[in-house]
Write an enzyme that holds these catalytic residues in place. Structure first.
Site, mmCIF file in Angstrom:
data_model
loop_
_atom_site.group_PDB
_atom_site.id
_atom_site.type_symbol
_atom_site.label_atom_id
_atom_site.label_comp_id
_atom_site.label_asym_id
_atom_site.label_seq_id
_atom_site.Cartn_x
_atom_site.Cartn_y
_atom_site.Cartn_z
ATOM 1 C CB THR A 245 -0.945 0.033 1.215
ATOM 2 O OG1 THR A 245 -0.174 -0.088 2.429
ATOM 3 C CG2 THR A 245 -1.940 -1.114 1.148
ATOM 4 N N GLY B 220 8.818 -14.362 -0.655
ATOM 5 C CA GLY B 220 8.789 -12.914 -0.844
ATOM 6 C C GLY B 220 10.109 -12.259 -0.471
ATOM 7 C CB ILE B 221 12.054 -9.550 -2.132
ATOM 8 C CG1 ILE B 221 12.345 -10.266 -3.453
ATOM 9 C CG2 ILE B 221 13.222 -8.641 -1.748
ATOM 10 C CD1 ILE B 221 13.557 -11.166 -3.431
ATOM 11 C CG ASP B 222 7.912 -9.000 1.953
ATOM 12 O OD1 ASP B 222 8.074 -9.987 1.205
ATOM 13 O OD2 ASP B 222 6.843 -8.768 2.541
ATOM 14 N NE ARG B 223 7.232 -15.012 4.460
ATOM 15 C CZ ARG B 223 6.653 -16.205 4.342
ATOM 16 N NH1 ARG B 223 6.075 -16.550 3.201
ATOM 17 N NH2 ARG B 223 6.672 -17.063 5.352
ATOM 18 C CG ASP C 230 6.238 -7.257 7.974
ATOM 19 O OD1 ASP C 230 5.874 -6.228 8.570
ATOM 20 O OD2 ASP C 230 6.590 -7.261 6.779
#
Length: 244
Positions: free
Chosen positions: A10, A94-97, A117
């Protein structure tokens, strides 16, 4: 100086780092990217490199903006990470993970770590003391639970997270707040209990947009840090630079 940028589902979050010191953090809408990024570089002229992770759209536009001012490192699955990825489908992680797992390994060495997260979704990521990433869970985030009750029923209103007055809701809104918030907290505490049972010396890190709201209400001992992903991006760059 380094600029860390995270493109979420978002919003876009960014932070300026000088070695390990976070100088300033920025949060803005995706349609504000050009204006906000130009302002950051005008304010911090000594930024030499940017590192970016993305789970959302507009990645190419942001990369183009960053490249006008700095050398850009885009985190992908071929990046050098300080853990062994044991996920059954590593290319889908996921890259964020992966960035969060990096931060957990580098900031909390020689421990079993669980990273929570709490954003649009809540993700649970577990890395054992041997630096093996084993997986975790993905579930609806707090606001998504409110949205679902409103969107998939005929009469329930659209509400936003609010601390329940009592676990027994005595009105429609009270019942919804109790169900969404208390249900979310019980889920988190249940996961922490499961991991703590099977893995001793567990370190729990809570981050994301709802971290502050949740941290005050969780009974378990956790490290709450809403900037953990941005700090992890900075730590990942330092790790990569030192190990190339």
């Amino acid at each position: 100086m380094l600029l860390a940028v995270d493109i979420g589902n978002t919003k876009i979050k960014a932070a300026v780092f000088e070695v390990n010191a976070l100088k300033e953090k920025f949060v803005f809408e995706k349609n504000e990217a050009e204006k906000k990024i130009k302002k950051i570089f005008h304010q911090y002229e000594k930024i030499e490199v940017s590192i970016l992770s993305s789970v959302g759209e507009k990645e190419k536009e942001v990369i183009s903006l960053l490249q006008k001012h700095t050398r850009v490192e885009v985190v992908n699955h071929t990046f050098l990470f300080p853990f062994i990825n044991k996920y059954a489908t590593p290319a889908t992680l996921g890259i964020d993970r992966m960035v969060l797992a990096t931060g957990a390994v580098l900031q909390y060495p020689d421990k079993n770590r669980l990273v929570l997260d709490a954003g649009t979704c809540i993700t649970y990521d577990f890395i054992d003391r041997n630096n093996h990433y084993l997986g975790g869970a993905i579930a609806p985030g707090l606001q998504m639970r409110y949205d679902a009750m409103h969107n998939f029923t005929a009469k329930l209103p659209l509400l936003y997270p609010e601390e329940p007055i009592n676990y027994i809701g005595n009105s429609t809104s009270g019942s919804m707040h109790s169900g969404a918030v208390n249900g979310f907290l019980h889920e988190i505490e249940g996961f922490i209990k499961d991991y703590s049972r099977d893995y001793e010396d567990l370190t729990v890190i809570l981050t994301g947009g709802d971290a502050e709201f949740l941290a005050k209400r969780l009974k378990n001992t956790i490290f709450a840090n809403s900037n953990f992903l941005l700090e992890s991006l900075n730590n990942l760059y330092i790790y990569k630079t030192n190990n190339d």
